[in-house]
Design an enzyme around this catalytic site. Structure first.
Site: not given
Length: 366
Positions: A15, A75, A94, A96, A270
């Site tokens: 991505r 990510k 993201y 996490h 995640d």
């Protein structure tokens, strides 16, 4: 503002954090967007499209981090990127954090402003930047689970939907949120018998009212989970606690009660995973076997379908990127309470309570 979009270097992460459309929207507002060479290639966006939209192409990841005031990614940064992140730099992606103390401490040390997609929260409690990827991962969990039920990959050798005269597989789904509902929709559409468990009665009522008859909702308890794992063929873990570690709903001792070749797909990986035996895997090496049970726990499942995932993600992230670019992070978060919920680490301080609690670290209210 100067905005940088690097190539994602996590294993098989295809991505990209911004499409040419997003670049166009930002550059027409007089922002400067730097795209690392070939960052969008695997998602179907060549450099030429970015250039036409007004972006500047840079050859290396180091150049992108060096010039950008804000980094827009997909990510969490991995170890190679830690040293590239600068004090005061906004990183929007993201994260996490609750699943990695190493990452958390690295971002604290960087003194960057870390805004996490997964904790941006609307007034109704929904997570607008997590929803599209949860939709992708929920659907993919059944797609991958069906594949790994095949015997050559050490699964039970059962076809998810069965055939006339042969019963279909039983699918157990833990969690009736976005992931669980999308997984149930896919599994039921393929003809499987589906049981979906949750402790939220409102969510279970929604499932009962909207799903076909081969989807059965049931209140989640350890007793019911232990009952269902004994004859389930595919188990999907889709439990989420915002910003915190996922609860371990299937313990190691339960594996001995499962049939050999049972497949477990942990979409919650995640956030640390909701199976005790979960460990993060990659698209390159996605599965492992414990007690004859196949575990699939790829930490970036949507990365395998990058065009769909990138489009779905950037549809919802771009309005927030524009706010951050137009106003700066402090004013944008002051004006937009949903975005403010995304603040996780700011200038060396953990400002999201659940992350601090996960590692017994100091929490400071922003």
């Amino acid at each position: 503002m100067k905005i940088g979009v690097p190539i994602e270097i996590k294993n098989n992460e295809n991505r990209v954090g911004m499409t040419p459309s997003g670049v166009f929207e930002l550059t027409k507002r007089n922002h400067t967007v730097f795209i690392q060479k070939d960052a969008g290639y695997n998602s179907g966006f060549p450099d030429e499209d970015y250039i036409d939209a007004g972006a500047t192409i840079l050859n290396t990841i180091e150049e992108v981090y060096d010039v950008a005031e804000m980094i827009v990614k997909v990510k969490e940064p991995i170890e190679k990127e830690y040293a590239l992140i600068k004090e005061g730099q906004v990183v929007f992606t993201y994260f996490h954090f609750a699943s990695s103390e190493v990452l958390t401490k690295a971002m604290v040390d960087s003194k960057a402003v870390c805004i996490a997609y997964e904790t941006v929260e609307d007034k109704d409690g929904s997570l607008p930047l997590l929803i599209p990827m949860s939709e992708v991962a929920g659907r993919m969990s059944i797609q991958q689970g069906a594949k790994y039920l095949e015997k050559p990959i050490m699964g039970r050798g059962i076809l998810l939907g069965g055939i006339p005269g042969v019963p279909p597989a039983k699918v157990l789904i833990l969690g009736a949120g976005i992931v669980g509902v999308q997984a149930a929709r896919m599994a039921s559409g393929l003809g499987a018998n589906v049981f979906i468990l949750d402790i939220n009665m409102k969510a279970l009522r929604h499932v009962s009212e909207t799903m076909p008859n081969n989807v059965i909702s049931e209140f989640s308890s350890e007793y019911n989970i232990r009952k269902h794992v004994k004859d389930s063929d595919l188990i999907i873990g889709g439990v989420l606690i915002k910003g915190a570690k996922a609860p371990k709903l299937i313990t190691k001792d339960m594996l001995k009660d499962m049939r050999p070749g049972t497949v477990m797909v942990d979409v919650a990986v995640d956030q640390g995973g909701c199976f005790e035996t979960t460990k993060p895997t990659t698209h390159q090496d996605p599965t492992y076997i414990i007690d004859d049970v196949v575990h699939y726990s790829v930490a970036n499942m949507p990365g395998a379908v990058p065009y769909t995932s990138t489009m779905g993600l950037t549809n919802v992230t771009l309005p927030y990127v524009i706010k951050l670019a137009d106003m700066g992070w402090e004013k944008a978060c002051e004006k937009n309470k949903s975005l403010a919920k995304g603040l996780n680490v700011v200038n060396g301080k953990i400002v999201y309570k659940e992350i601090a609690e996960a590692f017994d670290l100091e929490f400071e209210k922003v």
